[in-house]
Design a protein around this motif. Structure first.
Motif, short mmCIF file in Angstrom:
data_model
loop_
_atom_site.label_atom_id
_atom_site.label_comp_id
_atom_site.label_asym_id
_atom_site.label_seq_id
_atom_site.Cartn_x
_atom_site.Cartn_y
_atom_site.Cartn_z
N ARG A 32 0.84 -1.21 0.00
CA ARG A 32 0.00 0.00 0.00
C ARG A 32 0.87 1.26 0.00
O ARG A 32 0.63 2.17 -0.79
CB ARG A 32 -0.94 0.04 1.21
CG ARG A 32 -1.73 1.35 1.25
CD ARG A 32 -2.56 1.49 2.48
NE ARG A 32 -3.67 0.56 2.52
CZ ARG A 32 -4.85 0.77 1.95
NH1 ARG A 32 -5.06 1.87 1.25
NH2 ARG A 32 -5.81 -0.11 2.06
N GLU B 71 -4.06 -11.73 -0.71
CA GLU B 71 -4.50 -13.03 -1.22
C GLU B 71 -3.31 -13.87 -1.71
O GLU B 71 -3.21 -15.06 -1.39
CB GLU B 71 -5.49 -12.84 -2.39
CG GLU B 71 -6.78 -12.10 -2.02
CD GLU B 71 -7.62 -12.80 -0.96
OE1 GLU B 71 -7.61 -14.04 -0.91
OE2 GLU B 71 -8.28 -12.09 -0.16
N ALA C 177 -13.56 2.35 -0.01
CA ALA C 177 -12.57 1.65 -0.84
C ALA C 177 -12.54 0.16 -0.52
O ALA C 177 -12.35 -0.69 -1.40
CB ALA C 177 -11.17 2.25 -0.65
N VAL C 178 -12.78 -0.15 0.75
CA VAL C 178 -12.80 -1.55 1.18
C VAL C 178 -14.04 -2.25 0.62
O VAL C 178 -13.98 -3.38 0.11
CB VAL C 178 -12.76 -1.66 2.72
CG1 VAL C 178 -12.99 -3.08 3.18
CG2 VAL C 178 -11.43 -1.14 3.25
N VAL D 30 -8.64 3.88 -3.78
CA VAL D 30 -9.31 2.64 -4.18
C VAL D 30 -8.30 1.67 -4.82
O VAL D 30 -8.26 0.48 -4.48
CB VAL D 30 -10.49 2.92 -5.14
CG1 VAL D 30 -11.08 1.61 -5.67
CG2 VAL D 30 -11.57 3.72 -4.42
N ASP E 178 -4.74 -3.23 11.37
CA ASP E 178 -4.67 -4.40 10.51
C ASP E 178 -4.10 -5.56 11.32
O ASP E 178 -3.08 -5.41 11.99
CB ASP E 178 -3.76 -4.08 9.32
CG ASP E 178 -3.87 -5.11 8.23
OD1 ASP E 178 -4.78 -5.95 8.31
OD2 ASP E 178 -3.03 -5.09 7.31
N THR F 117 -5.03 -5.60 -1.29
CA THR F 117 -5.88 -6.79 -1.07
C THR F 117 -5.41 -7.95 -1.96
O THR F 117 -5.34 -9.09 -1.50
CB THR F 117 -7.35 -6.44 -1.34
OG1 THR F 117 -7.71 -5.31 -0.53
CG2 THR F 117 -8.27 -7.60 -1.00
N ASP G 261 -8.20 -0.21 6.76
CA ASP G 261 -8.10 0.23 5.37
C ASP G 261 -7.98 -0.96 4.42
O ASP G 261 -7.82 -0.80 3.22
CB ASP G 261 -6.95 1.23 5.17
CG ASP G 261 -5.59 0.64 5.54
OD1 ASP G 261 -5.51 -0.58 5.80
OD2 ASP G 261 -4.62 1.41 5.56
N ILE G 262 -8.07 -2.17 4.98
CA ILE G 262 -8.05 -3.35 4.12
C ILE G 262 -8.85 -4.47 4.77
O ILE G 262 -8.86 -4.61 6.00
CB ILE G 262 -6.61 -3.82 3.84
CG1 ILE G 262 -6.61 -4.99 2.86
CG2 ILE G 262 -5.90 -4.22 5.13
CD1 ILE G 262 -5.25 -5.27 2.26
N MET G 263 -9.57 -5.21 3.96
CA MET G 263 -10.25 -6.40 4.43
C MET G 263 -10.15 -7.41 3.29
O MET G 263 -10.75 -7.22 2.25
CB MET G 263 -11.71 -6.06 4.73
CG MET G 263 -12.31 -6.95 5.80
SD MET G 263 -14.07 -6.74 5.90
CE MET G 263 -14.18 -5.21 6.77
N ASP G 264 -9.35 -8.43 3.47
CA ASP G 264 -9.22 -9.39 2.37
C ASP G 264 -10.24 -10.50 2.54
O ASP G 264 -11.08 -10.46 3.45
CB ASP G 264 -7.78 -9.91 2.28
CG ASP G 264 -7.43 -10.83 3.43
OD1 ASP G 264 -8.22 -10.92 4.39
OD2 ASP G 264 -6.36 -11.45 3.37
N THR H 297 -6.05 0.16 -2.24
CA THR H 297 -6.74 -0.89 -1.49
C THR H 297 -6.83 -2.18 -2.31
O THR H 297 -6.65 -3.27 -1.79
CB THR H 297 -8.15 -0.40 -1.09
OG1 THR H 297 -8.01 0.85 -0.42
CG2 THR H 297 -8.84 -1.39 -0.16
#
Ligand SMILES: Nc1ncnc2c1ncn2[C@@H]1O[C@H](COP(=O)(O)OP(=O)(O)OP(=O)(O)O)[C@@H](O)[C@H]1O
Ligand SMILES: [Mg+2]
Lengths: 130, 126
Positions: free
Chosen positions: A21, A43, B85-86, A32, B20, A39, B53-56, A35
């Motif tokens: 990030r 993964e 954004a998440v 966006v 996080d 993300t 600010d992140i959620m995978d 993020t």
């Protein structure tokens, strides 16, 4: 600009998404896209940790076309059938959704998987600078 | 191992995920929530994720499963404050949170919980 993160424990997955990030932010990507790239990293880094035990994430600031490339490589068991692994719902982990690879592909502009069973896996993603 | 605190307020449990966190901690939180519901007879749980600010897929799936499991033992769950954004990223990733109640802030989350519980009480009286 270039940077690497080693993945060898669960905490490194968190570290990788933070570093990615910051890298994306530094390059000028919006919130966006930052993020999405973070993300995607989460993964793919988790896949390294889960299936190969350890590996490396390499980040590159690409000039032309302008964007960010991230390379996830490991020397784990490899993927027998890449197109099958890319299908939504395919998983070798009980209880998982098999969402990691197909979901990641939707978050980036390009994704390529090179894998040799017994040798390892390399996943390359690219996000274009808008 | 660090643990995310769970506060009890009247019939509710309140959890705020501030930073996080890695997979193990979210799994422990899931267990802690379920144990705490049983221990306190809480009827509602608010999980605030506005600082994230992140959620995978792992975290989102664990939250969703927690909400479903809590429902099975009698508590409603509302997840509050998912950043835009998440939310956009979760949709593209393909993770559906449609079994989970969400609200944009704690106040609204409280309202939803109260409504859900009133509705349930009403049904139980019939
Ligand atoms: N780095 C890797 N090395 C070896 N096999 C891999 C690797 N990455 C993915 N795979 C294989 O591809 C399958 C699909 O991966 P994907 O990330 O899409 O789903 P998953 O990890 O099984 O589940 P989820 O990511 O939804 O929790 C995995 O189950 C695994 O068999
Ligand atoms: Mg995966």
């Amino acid at each position: 600009m270039m940077q690497t993160v080693t993945i060898q424990d669960e905490g490194d997955i968190v570290e990788a998404r933070r570093v990615v990030r910051d890298f994306a932010k530094e390059m000028g990507f919006g919130i966006v896209d930052q993020t999405k790239i973070a993300t995607a990293t989460s993964e793919l880094a988790r896949n390294i940790f889960r299936y190969a035990g350890k590996g490396l994430v390499e980040l590159q600031d690409v000039l032309s076309p302008h964007g960010m490339r991230a390379i996830f490589s490991d020397e784990g068991p490899g993927i027998e059938n890449v197109s099958l692994a890319m299908q939504e719902g395919f998983t070798t982990t009980q209880g998982s959704l098999g969402l990691g690879l197909p979901g990641t592909q939707r978050l980036v502009d390009e994704m390529k998987i090179e894998s040799t069973p017994g040798k390892g896996t390399k996943v390359i993603i690219f996000k274009k600078m808008p | 191992m660090e643990r995310i605190p769970i506060l009890k307020l009247k019939n509710f449990l309140i959890i705020s995920i501030q930073t996080d966190i890695h997979d193990m901690i979210i799994k422990i939180l899931q267990e802690d929530i379920l144990n705490k519901i049983i221990e306190t007879h809480a009827r509602g749980v608010l999980i605030d994720v506005s600082a994230l600010d992140i959620m995978d897929s792992f975290m989102a799936r664990t939250l969703r499963d927690s909400a479903i499991m809590a429902g099975l033992i009698g508590a409603k769950v509302v997840v509050t404050g998912i950043q835009p954004a998440v939310a956009i990223t979760l949709i593209e990733l393909g993770l559906k949170m449609n079994q989970v109640y969400t609200a944009n802030n704690l106040d609204h989350g409280f309202e939803i919980l109260n409504e859900l519980i009133t509705e349930e009480d009403f049904k139980n009286k019939l």
